[in-house]
Design an enzyme around this catalytic site. Sequence first.
Site, PDB file in Angstrom:
ATOM      1  N   GLU A  73      36.524  37.120  44.743  1.00 34.12           N
ATOM      2  CA  GLU A  73      37.655  37.905  44.267  1.00 34.12           C
ATOM      3  C   GLU A  73      38.896  37.659  45.122  1.00 34.12           C
ATOM      4  O   GLU A  73      39.999  37.464  44.607  1.00 34.12           O
ATOM      5  CB  GLU A  73      37.311  39.402  44.276  1.00 34.12           C
ATOM      6  CG  GLU A  73      36.122  39.770  43.404  1.00 34.12           C
ATOM      7  CD  GLU A  73      34.811  39.766  44.171  1.00 34.12           C
ATOM      8  OE1 GLU A  73      33.982  40.657  43.920  1.00 34.12           O
ATOM      9  OE2 GLU A  73      34.615  38.872  45.020  1.00 34.12           O
ATOM     10  N   CYS A  82      31.916  43.769  46.375  1.00 30.86           N
ATOM     11  CA  CYS A  82      31.298  44.422  47.530  1.00 30.86           C
ATOM     12  C   CYS A  82      32.145  45.594  48.007  1.00 30.86           C
ATOM     13  O   CYS A  82      33.342  45.693  47.721  1.00 30.86           O
ATOM     14  CB  CYS A  82      31.076  43.425  48.653  1.00 30.86           C
ATOM     15  SG  CYS A  82      32.594  42.829  49.431  1.00 30.86           S
ATOM     16  N   ALA A 110      -5.453  26.637  53.904  1.00 34.22           N
ATOM     17  CA  ALA A 110      -6.447  25.752  53.297  1.00 34.22           C
ATOM     18  C   ALA A 110      -7.815  26.186  53.802  1.00 34.22           C
ATOM     19  O   ALA A 110      -7.974  26.523  54.980  1.00 34.22           O
ATOM     20  CB  ALA A 110      -6.176  24.301  53.673  1.00 34.22           C
ATOM     21  N   ALA A 150     -11.753  26.003  59.435  1.00 36.32           N
ATOM     22  CA  ALA A 150     -12.084  24.938  60.385  1.00 36.32           C
ATOM     23  C   ALA A 150     -13.594  24.892  60.570  1.00 36.32           C
ATOM     24  O   ALA A 150     -14.307  25.852  60.245  1.00 36.32           O
ATOM     25  CB  ALA A 150     -11.389  25.178  61.727  1.00 36.32           C
ATOM     26  N   ALA A 151     -14.072  23.766  61.081  1.00 38.55           N
ATOM     27  CA  ALA A 151     -15.493  23.619  61.380  1.00 38.55           C
ATOM     28  C   ALA A 151     -15.844  24.408  62.632  1.00 38.55           C
ATOM     29  O   ALA A 151     -14.971  24.954  63.325  1.00 38.55           O
ATOM     30  CB  ALA A 151     -15.837  22.146  61.546  1.00 38.55           C
ATOM     31  N   THR A 193      -1.639  28.936  67.053  1.00 46.78           N
ATOM     32  CA  THR A 193      -1.687  27.704  66.262  1.00 46.78           C
ATOM     33  C   THR A 193      -0.792  26.643  66.867  1.00 46.78           C
ATOM     34  O   THR A 193      -1.148  25.460  66.937  1.00 46.78           O
ATOM     35  CB  THR A 193      -1.245  27.983  64.814  1.00 46.78           C
ATOM     36  OG1 THR A 193      -2.198  28.845  64.194  1.00 46.78           O
ATOM     37  CG2 THR A 193      -1.128  26.709  64.005  1.00 46.78           C
ATOM     38  N   ASP A 220      -2.638  23.287  67.995  1.00 48.59           N
ATOM     39  CA  ASP A 220      -2.481  22.144  67.084  1.00 48.59           C
ATOM     40  C   ASP A 220      -1.231  21.316  67.335  1.00 48.59           C
ATOM     41  O   ASP A 220      -1.138  20.189  66.849  1.00 48.59           O
ATOM     42  CB  ASP A 220      -2.456  22.636  65.634  1.00 48.59           C
ATOM     43  CG  ASP A 220      -3.756  23.286  65.206  1.00 48.59           C
ATOM     44  OD1 ASP A 220      -4.766  23.125  65.921  1.00 48.59           O
ATOM     45  OD2 ASP A 220      -3.760  23.967  64.164  1.00 48.59           O
TER      46      ASP A 220
END
Length: 353
Positions: free
Chosen positions: A68, A92, A170, A178-179, A212, A216
């Site tokens: 505006e 606004c 995942a 994870a294993a 993490t 990782d």
Amino acid sequence: MGASETNEARAVALHADVIVDAMRRGLELARRGPARGVNPQVGCVILAADGTVLAEGWHRGAGTAHAETDALSQLGPGAAAGSTAVVTLEPCNHTGRTGPCAQALLDAGVSRVVYSVDDPGQRSRGGADRLRSAGVDVSSGVLRSEGEALLGDWLTTARLGRPIVTAKWAQSLDGRAAAADGTSQWVTGPDARADVHARRAAADAIGVGTGTLLSDDPSLTARTSSGELYPTQPVPVVFGHREIPDSAAVRHHPHALVHLPGDDLAADLVGLHALGIRSLFLEGGPALISSFLTAGLVDEYLVYIAPVLLGGPHTALTDIGVGSISDARRLTVDDVHTLGDDLLIVAHPKGHA
């Protein structure tokens, strides 16, 4: 119907058409502004009483003139008196880096304001009421669906007061991330991983916990299948108190790292929203995602499931406050995709829009 009444009806219809055309133009102008960041894309068209376009404007990003004000700045003193301002978002009503647009319209002598979408912001809304109380004719909802589509996730995050949070993980078919020895590369196949990276590139930020990050050492970038960086990259966000080593891969990210304590996740999200982050893609680990889930701060789930069985202690989620089946956190499945040998389930909390 007499001739005069027919002419009057045509004039009203023509005026409505002019307003709609101006709103379409306002939406075109709005798209010229940045699609990301703390501010929405907004366009404005100033019309004379006969429908002639007096000025146009749009918002060019944080700290610049709002649509505006941008349009009004092109007119000389008094030139906007008695005009109609057609705006894609409710003007606004607060002072931030710039002043309230509602007051700017009043100061310019605009007599009518037409806008598409109501401003849901706690601080910025109320411009329509301010204008009406000053005697300005205000109407809303013109091309509302188009206006909401343009605003997209800005509108959602403005209503929430925080970014939209997507939790991704995942897992094996038996729910392990994870294993038993902690290895997790790779639970899922290349098609699923490519899908993850494409979704990372579409997010404003990507978040992990310090656990993490330290175990990782992820780069938290979005990469193509050939290993190249996507043109757009999510801002890396790390939750937790532990120090992040200078040698960490995330230190070489194209964006500066945002390190948050994680003690009050809701407050952390408000802080990210203030930085202009509209979407947060949570990558893990299980403790961080479980904390967000427990706090009721996850809006979307992306669960990649591989047809493997791992067993062992490394579950995809930790305690999420479910003591009995009656406390189960129910989800609504939005979509299921096959990605190579894997499945992607897209879901959101049941009853949560």
